[in-house]
Enzyme design. Structure first.
Site, short mmCIF file in Angstrom:
data_model
loop_
_atom_site.label_atom_id
_atom_site.label_comp_id
_atom_site.label_asym_id
_atom_site.label_seq_id
_atom_site.Cartn_x
_atom_site.Cartn_y
_atom_site.Cartn_z
CG ASP A 1 -11.04 6.00 11.67
OD1 ASP A 1 -11.86 6.85 11.28
OD2 ASP A 1 -10.96 5.63 12.85
CD GLN B 1 -19.84 5.43 10.52
OE1 GLN B 1 -20.85 5.31 9.84
NE2 GLN B 1 -19.43 6.60 10.93
N GLY C 1 -15.21 10.82 10.91
CA GLY C 1 -14.22 11.90 10.81
C GLY C 1 -13.39 11.60 9.58
CG HIS C 2 -14.83 10.91 6.22
ND1 HIS C 2 -15.81 10.65 5.29
CD2 HIS C 2 -14.92 9.92 7.14
CE1 HIS C 2 -16.46 9.55 5.65
NE2 HIS C 2 -15.95 9.09 6.76
CE LYS D 1 -14.97 5.82 5.78
NZ LYS D 1 -14.05 5.22 6.77
P1 GDP Z 1 -11.60 8.08 7.02
O1 GDP Z 1 -12.49 8.16 8.21
O2 GDP Z 1 -11.72 6.78 6.31
O3 GDP Z 1 -11.74 9.25 6.09
O4 GDP Z 1 -10.11 8.13 7.59
P2 GDP Z 1 -9.57 9.13 8.75
O5 GDP Z 1 -9.42 10.47 8.18
O6 GDP Z 1 -10.37 8.98 9.99
O7 GDP Z 1 -8.19 8.46 9.08
C1 GDP Z 1 -7.19 8.30 8.13
C2 GDP Z 1 -5.92 9.00 8.67
O8 GDP Z 1 -4.82 8.58 7.92
C3 GDP Z 1 -5.98 10.49 8.51
O9 GDP Z 1 -5.23 11.09 9.52
C4 GDP Z 1 -5.31 10.72 7.16
O10 GDP Z 1 -4.75 12.02 7.03
C5 GDP Z 1 -4.23 9.67 7.19
N1 GDP Z 1 -3.85 9.09 5.90
C6 GDP Z 1 -4.62 8.80 4.83
N2 GDP Z 1 -3.90 8.15 3.89
C7 GDP Z 1 -2.65 8.02 4.39
C8 GDP Z 1 -1.46 7.40 3.90
O11 GDP Z 1 -1.40 6.82 2.83
N3 GDP Z 1 -0.36 7.47 4.71
C9 GDP Z 1 -0.37 8.09 5.92
N4 GDP Z 1 0.75 8.09 6.63
N5 GDP Z 1 -1.48 8.67 6.41
C10 GDP Z 1 -2.61 8.62 5.66
P1 IMO Z 2 -15.20 7.00 9.82
O1 IMO Z 2 -16.27 7.37 8.82
C1 IMO Z 2 -13.95 4.46 13.11
C2 IMO Z 2 -17.01 3.18 15.94
C3 IMO Z 2 -16.94 3.73 17.34
C4 IMO Z 2 -17.56 2.59 18.12
C5 IMO Z 2 -18.65 2.09 17.16
C6 IMO Z 2 -20.02 2.68 17.43
O2 IMO Z 2 -14.36 8.14 10.24
O3 IMO Z 2 -14.43 5.82 9.34
P2 IMO Z 2 -21.18 5.06 17.16
O4 IMO Z 2 -20.67 6.43 17.46
O5 IMO Z 2 -21.52 4.83 15.74
O6 IMO Z 2 -22.26 4.64 18.11
O7 IMO Z 2 -19.93 4.09 17.51
O8 IMO Z 2 -18.24 2.48 15.87
N1 IMO Z 2 -17.04 4.21 14.87
C7 IMO Z 2 -16.01 4.48 14.07
N2 IMO Z 2 -14.76 3.99 14.07
N3 IMO Z 2 -14.33 5.34 12.16
C8 IMO Z 2 -15.59 5.83 12.14
O9 IMO Z 2 -16.05 6.61 11.13
C9 IMO Z 2 -16.49 5.44 13.15
N4 IMO Z 2 -17.78 5.72 13.44
C10 IMO Z 2 -18.10 4.96 14.49
O10 IMO Z 2 -15.61 3.97 17.73
O11 IMO Z 2 -16.64 1.55 18.26
MG MG Z 3 -12.39 8.57 10.26
#
Ligand code: GDP
Ligand code: IMO
Ligand code: MG
Length: 423
Positions: free
Chosen positions: A13, A224, A40-41, A16
């Site tokens: 998270d 991840q 979840g991207h 990416k």
């Molecule tokens: P990913 O899994 O690495 O793609 O990241 P996620 O989408 O799960 O989580 C990143 C969260 O931070 C999302 O809700 C984005 O919309 C938000 N986000 C990304 N970059 C920024 C930033 O620079 N500032 C803020 N406030 N939110 C951001």
């Molecule tokens: P993105 O790509 C954050 C965490 C889960 C749990 C562990 C194992 O959005 O960054 P799994 O479902 O793989 O058996 O879970 O890994 N986890 C993540 N945490 N971002 C993710 O993906 C994750 N994918 C799995 O919360 O701790």
């Molecule tokens: Mg994510």
């Protein structure tokens, strides 16, 4: 022609999805190399927020080809829902999205096994997203899995039945029982497979090889984060794939020597969803503020993310394992208003100061040792140029660059595509 990688350096998270979307204009092909719908991207642009789980984050760009690589595990049911959500955006998905024949399928019974395994672990549970990731990768390495390419074979339904029956038998081993209606799950699964089969399945390693030969540019998208890597993460509280740079080689069929830039992405602080050690975790108003201002809720499960200070010891470890060449720092805007910022630069491990991640990082063994830096007060979210960044943020960046020995080339100041500062 080279392949660039983008991967998370913390517990996932990091942002990416946002950055892959920002960088896609420079690439012909965006290729996901591991993970599955546990990811979840999030992408935000034109006032709309999109969350992708299996589909690469370059999908909104007109000309980029998006590839789901062999290292990814696909749940047809979730994939179908993803496609449905995208349908109103006229993305010409069938032309732009290819799937590797060697990618493995998540069966409904994989999800049941995941649920049973977690329920039976009780307090020791991993905190899995319950998407069936662990059981599917277990079947892959156990040489029992069903791959996308099998759907083109005549006998795949027999294979499916045999594997699903085996899974049902395995569920019996668990004391805590899971409720399910297999007929219902299978109706949903087979209907979703019909949708999956409307897409183009390819021998993706060959496709990428040919693409490189004719000079196409490729960005590999990780899921991840490095601390969730099956080998190098905080085992057993990890996911079941190699989230680190080597995972891109095995997850796409790209040779190590072909990899050029490795973009390592991290938040200006740290978050984690699910269980497992987190040395710099905060249980005070600082952590609460990070969570609230940063809107730290899982994009896949909606669970609140645990928050804490930046852990440079862990980050250094991730930089080394991945061979990061360029760093990207996210969510700097969330820290605006913090008078002082702490950064963990060493651990007190059983009474001794250490500068690396030890084998056993249980909370009771390890206490972070912090360096304190000045915070910034300015609202960063409207800034577009590096020259606008406040001095204390520049000092923070300079400190990290010196410690990590890698330049920070992008600073993100908000979730939107446009809130991205190149340095
Ligand atoms: P990913 O899994 O690495 O793609 O990241 P996620 O989408 O799960 O989580 C990143 C969260 O931070 C999302 O809700 C984005 O919309 C938000 N986000 C990304 N970059 C920024 C930033 O620079 N500032 C803020 N406030 N939110 C951001
Ligand atoms: P993105 O790509 C954050 C965490 C889960 C749990 C562990 C194992 O959005 O960054 P799994 O479902 O793989 O058996 O879970 O890994 N986890 C993540 N945490 N971002 C993710 O993906 C994750 N994918 C799995 O919360 O701790
Ligand atoms: Mg994510």
């Amino acid at each position: 022609m080279a392949v660039d990688l983008l991967l998370g350096l913390q517990w996932g998270d990091e942002g990416k999805g946002k950055i892959v979307d920002v960088l896609t204009k420079d690439y012909d092909i965006i290729a996901r190399f591991q993970g599955g719908p546990n990811a979840g991207h999030t992408l935000v642009f034109d006032g709309i927020k999109h969350v992708l789980h299996t589909i690469p984050s370059g999908i909104f760009h007109k000309n980029a080809i998006n590839l789901i690589g062999n290292g990814v595990v696909i749940d047809p049911v979730i994939f179908k829902k993803e496609l449905e959500k995208l349908s109103k955006f006229n993305l010409d998905i069938k032309r732009k999205l290819f799937i590797s024949r060697k990618a493995h399928l998540i069966l409904p019974t994989h999800r049941l096994l995941d649920a049973a395994s977690e329920a039976n672990k009780g307090k020791a549970k991993i905190g899995s997203t319950l998407k069936g990731i662990g059981p599917t990768y277990m079947d892959k390495t156990g040489r029992n899995g069903i791959r996308v390419g099998d759907l083109e074979m005549d006998n795949w339904k027999e294979k499916y039945r045999a594997l699903a029956n085996k899974h049902i038998g395995l569920l019996d081993f668990y004391k805590v029982k899971i409720e399910f209606d297999l007929d219902e799950l299978e109706i949903e699964f087979f209907s979703a497979l019909k949708v999956l089969k409307t897409l183009t399945f390819i021998d993706s390693e060959e496709y990428l090889h040919q693409a490189q030969k004719v000079g196409k540019t490729i960005l590999a998208e990780g899921a991840q984060g490095s601390l969730l890597d099956i080998d190098f993460g905080t085992y057993p509280f990890v996911t079941s794939s190699n989230t680190t740079a080597a995972g891109a080689c095995t997850g796409l069929g790209v040779a190590p020597g072909k990899i050029k830039e490795v973009f390592g992405i991290f938040k200006a602080y740290t978050t984690r969803v699910g269980s497992g050690p987190f040395p710099t975790e905060l249980f005070d108003t600082y952590g609460e503020t990070m969570g609230r201002v940063g809107n730290e809720f899982g994009a896949t499960t909606g669970r609140p993310r645990r928050c804490g200070w930046l852990d440079l010891v862990a980050l250094k470890y991730a930089v080394q394992i991945n061979g990061v060449t360029k760093l990207i720092m996210m969510k700097s805007d969330v820290l605006s208003g913090f008078k002082k910022l702490k950064v963990c630069t060493a651990y007190n491990y059983k009474g001794e100061t250490i500068y690396h991640l030890p084998y056993n990082i249980e909370e009771e063994n390890i206490k972070p040792i912090y360096t304190e830096l000045n915070g910034w007060n300015e609202d960063l979210t409207k800034m577009t140029q590096a020259s606008q960044l406040p001095k204390t943020l520049n000092d923070y960046i300079a400190f990290l660059e010196k410690e990590l020995e890698v330049p920070i080339k992008i600073v993100s100041v908000g979730p939107d595509r446009t809130q991205t500062i190149h340095r």
